[in-house]
Design a protein around this motif. Structure first.
Motif, mmCIF file in Angstrom:
data_model
loop_
_atom_site.group_PDB
_atom_site.id
_atom_site.type_symbol
_atom_site.label_atom_id
_atom_site.label_comp_id
_atom_site.label_asym_id
_atom_site.label_seq_id
_atom_site.Cartn_x
_atom_site.Cartn_y
_atom_site.Cartn_z
ATOM 1 N N LYS A 431 0.826 -1.197 0.000
ATOM 2 C CA LYS A 431 0.000 0.000 0.000
ATOM 3 C C LYS A 431 0.867 1.255 0.000
ATOM 4 C CE LYS A 431 -3.834 2.118 2.581
ATOM 5 N NZ LYS A 431 -4.736 1.945 3.751
ATOM 6 N N LYS A 432 1.980 1.196 0.725
ATOM 7 C CA LYS A 432 2.902 2.340 0.764
ATOM 8 C C LYS A 432 3.528 2.574 -0.609
ATOM 9 C CE LYS A 432 7.095 4.116 2.951
ATOM 10 N NZ LYS A 432 8.199 3.838 3.905
ATOM 11 N N VAL A 433 3.882 1.464 -1.288
ATOM 12 C CA VAL A 433 4.461 1.596 -2.627
ATOM 13 C C VAL A 433 3.471 2.246 -3.584
ATOM 14 C CG1 VAL A 433 5.309 0.322 -4.629
ATOM 15 C CG2 VAL A 433 6.059 -0.328 -2.335
ATOM 16 N N TYR A 434 2.201 1.811 -3.530
ATOM 17 C CA TYR A 434 1.176 2.401 -4.389
ATOM 18 C C TYR A 434 0.993 3.885 -4.070
ATOM 19 C CZ TYR A 434 -0.329 -2.190 -6.099
ATOM 20 O OH TYR A 434 -0.390 -3.413 -6.704
ATOM 21 N N TYR A 435 1.054 4.221 -2.809
ATOM 22 C CA TYR A 435 0.905 5.620 -2.388
ATOM 23 C C TYR A 435 2.056 6.464 -2.962
ATOM 24 C CZ TYR A 435 0.954 9.707 0.709
ATOM 25 O OH TYR A 435 0.975 10.994 1.220
ATOM 26 N N GLU A 436 3.275 5.946 -2.867
ATOM 27 C CA GLU A 436 4.422 6.686 -3.400
ATOM 28 C C GLU A 436 4.298 6.835 -4.919
ATOM 29 O OE1 GLU A 436 7.869 4.585 -2.118
ATOM 30 O OE2 GLU A 436 8.017 5.680 -0.210
ATOM 31 N N GLN A 437 3.823 5.785 -5.583
ATOM 32 C CA GLN A 437 3.650 5.868 -7.026
ATOM 33 C C GLN A 437 2.602 6.911 -7.403
ATOM 34 O OE1 GLN A 437 5.471 4.371 -9.478
ATOM 35 N NE2 GLN A 437 6.748 3.799 -7.725
ATOM 36 N N CYS A 438 1.570 7.026 -6.596
ATOM 37 C CA CYS A 438 0.563 8.061 -6.830
ATOM 38 C C CYS A 438 1.186 9.446 -6.708
ATOM 39 C CB CYS A 438 -0.580 7.889 -5.829
ATOM 40 S SG CYS A 438 -1.861 9.148 -5.964
ATOM 41 N N LEU A 439 2.012 9.631 -5.675
ATOM 42 C CA LEU A 439 2.688 10.920 -5.493
ATOM 43 C C LEU A 439 3.612 11.210 -6.678
ATOM 44 C CD1 LEU A 439 3.717 10.716 -1.713
ATOM 45 C CD2 LEU A 439 1.790 11.981 -2.687
ATOM 46 N N ILE A 440 4.398 10.217 -7.057
ATOM 47 C CA ILE A 440 5.360 10.416 -8.145
ATOM 48 C C ILE A 440 4.646 10.755 -9.450
ATOM 49 C CG2 ILE A 440 7.026 9.201 -9.618
ATOM 50 C CD1 ILE A 440 7.920 7.689 -7.073
#
Length: 796
Positions: A431-440
């Protein structure tokens, strides 16, 4: 390759499959449509599907999505975007438990996925191959670089080591949209990576700056391949300085840096090759003072006169610095990744990494666009450049991108992630990885709406079946429209994106031209790379109305209707009784022909052809076919060639005049129903008011002309056997339909392989009149003699 103008982020620009010796490649385009598909290096259309092996099929699910399926065990979804694609793989353990490469395996063991191609395993705590970001990037990923040539013939300048998106420019200008004010006239450094294919004018312009006083400074490569710079005043008078100690090679990557120091009144020039070799020079030039006054426009590939100094090649990484950089710094940072976030003196930076559209944007805070024209005379296109790029590590890239994230972006991504039904089933780390990808994604595209692109990967992880009503984003169709195939007030209307369009006014899904059925989920039949072979597909039933009666609608226009033959059903085969003692073949009307063995076809290519040859009779008949009607050809002359004589028949110049007849260069007049003796073995006779009949031995040739028409009809009547050796447009009359049509080399083309292309570009070329033969067609009507060989031909 890289796909962002903000940071060196890798994207997937093409995907390939190799199965049982068949290679299929799908390339993304710059408009986000279906891209280009290659089957064994040739462009093809997927349509309703390409069968790669038993139970393995690639097909289109919409105009921008593909699916590869292998029975019920594996399917791979490909979503096409602008200049890149997203790829999702779903498989049963029977397939993926022993899988290798970048996606690892699905054996429920998270500790053995990072295995290199040579078998080395990256693991936490390992002293030889520790699981670190650097090892993942530089050891694991690079080990799986393909060693096959599947992309080599379909991607220009393909290099398996990867590449960077860049621009290909041919005699076309690019210009910044806003006046440049972030530097001063006292100090500036301008850098551009370029690859010059050829020099087609007096010089090639690398870049220019036009200041508010209309003075232009241009960096050039001269005809002799020396680096130079010029100043143009308001009257276009040029003052040029050529650096004859700095010469470049064509078709090689360089970074050119022009450095101006107003304090020293000096222009420094530094050229670095992609092999890191360098050369430099300087010139004290007080005339440059004021040339870089702020408020002007930056230009690429042009100066004041694009016709004189056009650029032809590739450009990438355009940098403008606020200071006069040191030569050592320029050389050290050539062909490396730099960022406005870490370089305070960097005023503007264009990476050319977006890969679509007609504008590229500065990656700094100003976001200044560089724009070029679209279509017409403009020749600027996105492509892939494969020179070596020295990038900072992945970890540092992420740190750069996620530094000082705006609160609005964080709030938006948190809302997006938490709104997905079933998100609680995703592990905290994932979930954290998906969140970072959303930010990026939001930061790279400078738009929080772009963060919604993460919805697809999360939804596919939770529910691989996109047609399932419980597909996560289906329940969010009104909150995030376009991120699922469900629409309507209650998200109950199924309508596949880019296959159909939901109309809120009538609440219906309206299929696009290539799709039909419930939710427009089914593809219309394809034939000859077109929907219904160029016909019309019924959007309710999927049935075809073919473009011609030649095609069979029952097979989606893929096969010929009864009586038609050939690849494109362009021929018809007549059936002759076996008891015939004499056979007839002819060409009539607008290029319609029938061979002795029954094949019917049409000739649309004008020319002079061998019509019929009977070696046993020492007879050759040639025809001259000229354009008539729309895309048609007609016979306008017939020439009978005997051993020592020839006789030519030509339609008249004026409709009211009689046929033009000529024997051995002399005009012949024949009264109605009269005969003319050509020689002791051949005669020609008016057998009725419209037909001349040539007779020699067992061969009769009828030439028919209807008053006021513009063409002749020609029929040959003769006896035939299985060993007949006739030649020409009418075939050989041996009762074998597979050896009459020839390709341009004289090889037989089976009748089932005959097409309009074979007839008009291969068969007619084989039949074309040999230049070594003395031509007896009539070109000069007024003098009744051919002057073709003298070069003065009147084409009538």
């Amino acid at each position: 390759m890289f796909g962002s103008n903000e940071a060196p982020v890798a994207i997937t620009s093409a995907i390939g499959f190799t199965i049982n010796g068949v290679n299929v490649v799908i390339r993304a385009d710059d408009i986000g449509s279906s891209g280009t598909v290659y089957y064994n290096d040739k462009v093809t259309t997927v349509g309703t599907g390409i069968i790669l092996a038993p139970e393995v099929t690639l097909y289109m699910t919409s105009l921008s999505t593909y699916r590869l399926v292998s029975g019920t065990d594996l399917y791979l979804d490909i979503d096409m975007k602008q200049s890149y694609m997203n790829v999702f793989v779903k498989a049963k353990p029977s397939i993926c438990s022993t899988a290798k490469a970048l996606l690892g395996s699905c054996n429920n063991n998270k500790d053995n996925d990072f295995v290199t191609k040579s078998g080395d395993q990256l693991a936490v705590g390992s002293t030889s191959f520790p699981l670190t970001q650097n090892n993942v990037e530089n050891t694991f990923v690079t080990s799986w670089r393909t060693d096959t040539n599947i992309f080599e013939n379909v991607i220009p300048n393909y290099d398996p080591s990867g590449g960077d998106t860049c621009l290909e420019v041919h005699s076309s200008p690019l210009m910044s949209e806003k006046p440049q004010t972030l530097f001063t006239e006292n100090a500036i450094t301008v850098e551009l990576s370029f690859y010059l294919q050829q020099i087609i004018g007096e010089a090639a312009t690398i870049w220019s700056y036009k200041n508010p006083n209309q003075k232009v400074f241009s960096a050039l490569v001269t005809r002799d391949r020396f680096i130079a710079y010029s100043m143009f005043d308001q009257t276009n008078q040029e003052t040029r300085y050529t650096v004859e100690t700095v010469q470049i090679e064509l078709q090689k990557w360089y970074q050119l840096s022009i450095i101006w120091s107003g304090v020293e009144n000096t222009v420094r020039i530094v050229v670095v090759g992609d092999d890191r070799s360098s050369n430099n020079a300087f010139n004290v030039d007080p005339n440059i003072k004021g040339a870089f006054a702020p408020g002007g426009y930056l230009m690429l590939g042009m100066t004041h006169n694009n016709d004189r100094f056009p650029f032809s090649g590739y450009i990438d990484n355009f940098r403008v610095w606020k200071n006069a950089r040191k030569n050592d710094d320029v050389i050290t940072q050539a062909f490396t990744y730099v960022s406005t976030a870490t370089e305070s003196e960097l005023a503007f930076l264009w990476f050319f990494n977006e890969g679509n559209g007609y504008t590229t944007t500065d990656s700094g805070n100003s976001h200044i666009p560089l724009t070029w024209a679209s279509g017409g005379w403009s020749n600027v296109s996105w492509t892939v450049c494969t020179y070596k790029i020295y990038s900072i590590s992945t970890a540092n890239i992420k740190d750069v991108i996620l530094k000082d994230v705006p609160d609005t972006t964080e709030t938006s991504c948190t809302t997006i992630i938490n709104s997905i039904p079933g998100i609680g089933e995703i592990a905290v780390g994932a979930k954290k990885v998906y969140y970072e990808q959303c930010l990026i994604q939001s930061i790279l595209k400078n738009n929080t709406e772009s963060g919604k692109d993460i919805l697809g990967p999360i939804a596919d992880t939770l529910e691989p079946n996109r047609t399932d009503p419980n597909y996560p984003t289906a329940q969010l169709c009104n909150k995030y429209p376009g991120y699922s195939n469900y629409f309507g007030q209650y998200c109950t209307i199924y309508c596949v994106k880019n296959a159909g369009d939901y109309n809120p006014d009538d609440g219906l899904c309206h299929c696009r031209d290539s799709f039909w059925g419930f939710g427009c989920a089914k593809s219309c039949p394809y034939a000859r790379n077109q929907v219904c072979g160029g016909g019309v597909c019924d959007k309710e039933t999927g049935s075809c109305t073919c473009s011609s009666e030649k095609f069979d609608p029952a097979t989606g226009c893929q096969t010929c209707s009864e009586g038609y033959m050939g690849i494109d059903c362009s021929s018809v085969a007549a059936v002759f009784p076996s008891s015939l003692t004499k056979y007839t073949a002819s060409c009539f009307g607008q290029g319609n022909c029938q061979m002795f063995d029954g094949q019917m076809f049409q000739v649309t290519s004008a020319g002079e052809y061998l019509f019929f040859e009977a070696p046993s009779e020492s007879l050759k008949v040639y025809v001259r076919m000229r354009p008539c009607g729309s895309c048609k050809t007609c016979i306008q002359q017939v020439w009978f060639r005997l051993n020592n004589n020839y006789f030519t028949v030509k339609v008249p110049f004026m409709a009211s005049q009689p046929l033009i007849l000529q024997q051995d260069g002399s005009a012949i007049t024949m009264l109605s129903l009269s005969s003319h003796t050509i020689n002791s073995q051949a005669t020609i006779t008016w057998i009725d008011k419209v037909t001349l009949q040539f007779t020699k031995g067992s061969v009769n040739v009828d030439v028919t002309y209807i008053d006021s028409s513009s063409y002749l009809s020609v029929s040959v009547h003769t006896t035939c056997t299985s060993t007949s050796s006739f030649k020409g447009m009418l075939g050989n009359c041996n009762k074998n339909m597979d050896d009459d049509f020839k390709d341009s080399s004289g090889n037989s083309v089976p009748y089932t392989d005959v097409s309009n292309d074979v007839i008009d570009h291969k068969f007619t070329r084989f039949l074309s009149l040999d230049n070594s033969v003395t031509n007896r067609f009539i070109y000069d009507v007024s003098r009744y003699q051919s002057n073709r060989n003298s070069g003065h031909v009147s084409w009538l």
